[in-house]
Design an enzyme around this catalytic site. Structure first.
Site, PDB file in Angstrom:
ATOM      1  N   THR A  39       0.826  -1.201   0.000  1.00  0.00           N
ATOM      2  CA  THR A  39       0.000   0.000   0.000  1.00  0.00           C
ATOM      3  C   THR A  39       0.864   1.257   0.000  1.00  0.00           C
ATOM      4  O   THR A  39       1.825   1.362   0.761  1.00  0.00           O
ATOM      5  CB  THR A  39      -0.921   0.009   1.233  1.00  0.00           C
ATOM      6  N   GLN A  55     -29.071  -4.317  -0.946  1.00  0.00           N
ATOM      7  CA  GLN A  55     -30.410  -4.906  -0.975  1.00  0.00           C
ATOM      8  C   GLN A  55     -31.481  -3.864  -0.686  1.00  0.00           C
ATOM      9  O   GLN A  55     -32.532  -3.834  -1.341  1.00  0.00           O
ATOM     10  CB  GLN A  55     -30.487  -6.048   0.040  1.00  0.00           C
ATOM     11  N   GLY A  58     -31.968  -1.710  -3.584  1.00  0.00           N
ATOM     12  CA  GLY A  58     -32.502  -2.404  -4.745  1.00  0.00           C
ATOM     13  C   GLY A  58     -31.667  -2.118  -5.988  1.00  0.00           C
ATOM     14  O   GLY A  58     -30.434  -2.137  -5.955  1.00  0.00           O
ATOM     15  N   GLU A  71      -3.850  -7.014   6.450  1.00  0.00           N
ATOM     16  CA  GLU A  71      -3.454  -7.049   7.862  1.00  0.00           C
ATOM     17  C   GLU A  71      -3.973  -8.309   8.563  1.00  0.00           C
ATOM     18  O   GLU A  71      -4.367  -8.298   9.721  1.00  0.00           O
ATOM     19  CB  GLU A  71      -3.873  -5.766   8.593  1.00  0.00           C
TER      20      GLU A  71
END
Length: 381
Positions: free
Chosen positions: A157, A337, A340, A364
Site C-alpha cells: 500500500t 439490498q 434495490g 493485515e
C-alpha cells in the site's frame, strides 16, 4: 497522549465537516480518476492526519489509540481511499519506528512522517509469503557497514508514493523461522529499489498498491530498526496489533456511512404507496446493521482502552478485526439490498462501497488468520 474531552470533540467536529464538505462531494471523481487531488492531500496534512499516532516530540499529534479510533469512526464515513492516503503513516508504515526504532532513526524519519512530507509503506507480504509471513524469502546480507537486500514485496500500500519503506528481510539464512527476520528502514531512491506498476484493484480506487523489488539494494547498517538483528518479526507483530484495531475502526466508520445512507433512502423510496422504511423486512435489515455496528463499536473501544492501559491485546485485536471486517461486508450487502436496483448501479455509490470494503477481510491478516490468532491465544492461555 489522551486528548481532553473538549479538544477531542472539537477535532472530531472539524473532521466531520471536512468529510461532508470536502470529501463526499468528490468520492465519485476520485474513483473515476483513480487519484486523490493534491489539494486534498495538502488539506489532510494541514489537519495533522498523517501524524495522528506519531509522538508529539516528533511533530505528531501523539493520540492514544482510544482517541485515534474515535477519529477514524468519523473520518471514515467516506470512501476508504481517503484514509489509505495517510493510513500507512499512522499505522504500519511508522509504528515499527515508533515502537522499536533507535533514537537516531526516530529523529531522522518521524518528523517528516508526521507532517506527511514523507509517506511510509510496510513491506512484509511477498509472492509466496502472505498469511505465512514468517516464511518470507527477501534476504539481507551484511557487507561491511551496509546490508544488501534482495527480494520482491507484493501488494504494498502507497508504494508508488512512498519515500520510506519498512522492510522485513531475512538476515539469518540458517534460521528459516521468525527468528531470522529483521526490519529495515529503506529510503526510496536507494539504488536497487524499484517500484512496480500500480495494480488494478476491485475497489478503493485512488489508493495505490504495487510491488517493491530489491536488487542488490545497499542499506546502511544504521537503518536496521532497533539496531538488533532477528527482532523484525516481533516488531511486525507489535505493529499489527495496533494496525488491526485501526482497521477495525475504519470498518465501523464505513458501516456508519452505509447505514445512514440506507436509512435515508428507505425513508424516501416509496413502494405500494408508502416508504419502504415502513416494511418490516426492510426494518429488520436496518436493525441487523445497527446491532452489528453497535457491537463492533463496543469491541474496538474496549480493545483500544486495554491497549492504552498496556495490556497484551493480540487476541482482542484479532477478535475486533475479524468481527468488524466481516460486519462491514454484511452491512454493505444489506445496503445494496435496501437500495434495490439503485444499489447496483454506480450513481448512488453503494456498489462502490460494496467493492471497497471487501479488502478489509484480507489485509493485515485475513479473517481466517484472525481465527487462528484467536484460537492460539485461547489455547495458550
Amino acid at each position: 497522549m489522551a486528548l481532553d474531552a473538549e479538544t477531542r470533540a472539537q477535532f472530531i467536529e472539524t473532521l466531520g465537516r471536512f468529510v461532508r464538505e470536502r470529501l463526499r462531494p468528490i468520492e465519485a471523481k476520485v474513483a473515476e480518476d483513480d487519484a486523490i487531488p493534491a489539494q486534498i492531500i495538502a488539506e489532510m496534512r494541514e489537519l495533522g492526519l498523517f501524524g495522528l499516532s506519531i509522538p508529539e516530540e516528533y511533530g505528531g499529534l501523539g493520540l492514544s489509540l482510544s482517541d485515534e479510533i474515535e477519529v477514524m469512526f468519523t473520518f471514515c464515513q467516506t470512501s476508504p481511499a481517503f484514509r489509505s492516503a495517510f493510513g500507512t503513516n499512522v499505522g504500519i508504515g511508522s509504528q515499527g519506528l515508533v515502537i522499536d526504532g533507535t533514537a537516531a532513526q526516530k529523529a531522522r524519519y518521524l518528523p517528516k512522517l508526521a507532517t506527511g512530507e514523507l509517506v511510509a509503506s510496510f513491506c512484509l507480504t511477498e509472492p509466496e509469503a502472505g498469511s505465512d509471513a514468517a516464511s518470507l524469502k527477501t534476504s539481507a546480507r551484511l557487507d561491511g557497514d551496509t546490508y544488501v537486500l534482495n527480494g520482491t514485496k507484493r501488494y504494498i500500500t502507497n508504494a508508488p508514493h512512498a519515500g520510506l519503506f519498512t522492510v522485513m528481510a531475512r538476515t539469518d539464512a540458517g534460521n528459516r523461522g521468525a527468528g531470522g527476520i529483521s526490519a529495515f528502514a529503506v529510503e526510496a531512491g536507494t539504488p536497487g529499489v524499484h517500484v512496480g506498476k500500480p495494480d488494478k484493484k476491485m475497489g478503493q480506487q485512488g489508493a495505490k498498491i504495487a510491488d517493491v523489488i530489491f536488487e542488490d539494494a545497499r542499506v546502511p547498517a544504521a537503518n536496521l530498526i532497533g539496531g538488533i538483528e532477528g527482532k523484525g518479526f516481533k516488531t511486525a507483530m507489535k505493529v499489527l496489533d495496533r494496525g488491526r484495531l485501526h482497521i477495525s475502526s475504519v470498518c465501523v466508520g464505513v458501516a456508519t456511512r452505509l447505514l445512514e445512507d440506507s436509512i435515508a433512502y428507505a425513508r424516501e423510496r416509496k413502494q405500494f404507496g408508502q416508504a419502504i422504511s415502513e416494511f418490516q423486512l426492510v426494518q429488520a435489515m436496518l436493525a441487523d446493521c445497527k446491532t452489528e455496528l453497535y457491537a463492533a463499536q463496543c469491541m474496538v473501544r474496549d480493545a483500544a482502552r486495554r491497549f492504552d492501559a498496556g495490556e497484551n491485546v493480540s487476541t482482542e485485536a484479532a477478535c475486533a478485526k475479524y468481527f468488524c471486517s466481516e460486519m462491514v461486508g454484511r452491512v454493505a450487502d444489506r445496503a445494496v439490498q435496501i437500495h434495490g436496483g439503485a444499489g447496483y448501479v454506480a450513481d448512488y455509490g453503494i456498489e462502490r462501497f460494496y467493492r471497497d470494503v471487501r479488502i478489509f477481510r484480507i489485509y493485515e491478516g485475513t479473517s481466517q488468520i484472525q481465527q487462528m490468532v484467536i484460537a492460539r491465544g485461547l489455547t495458550r492461555a
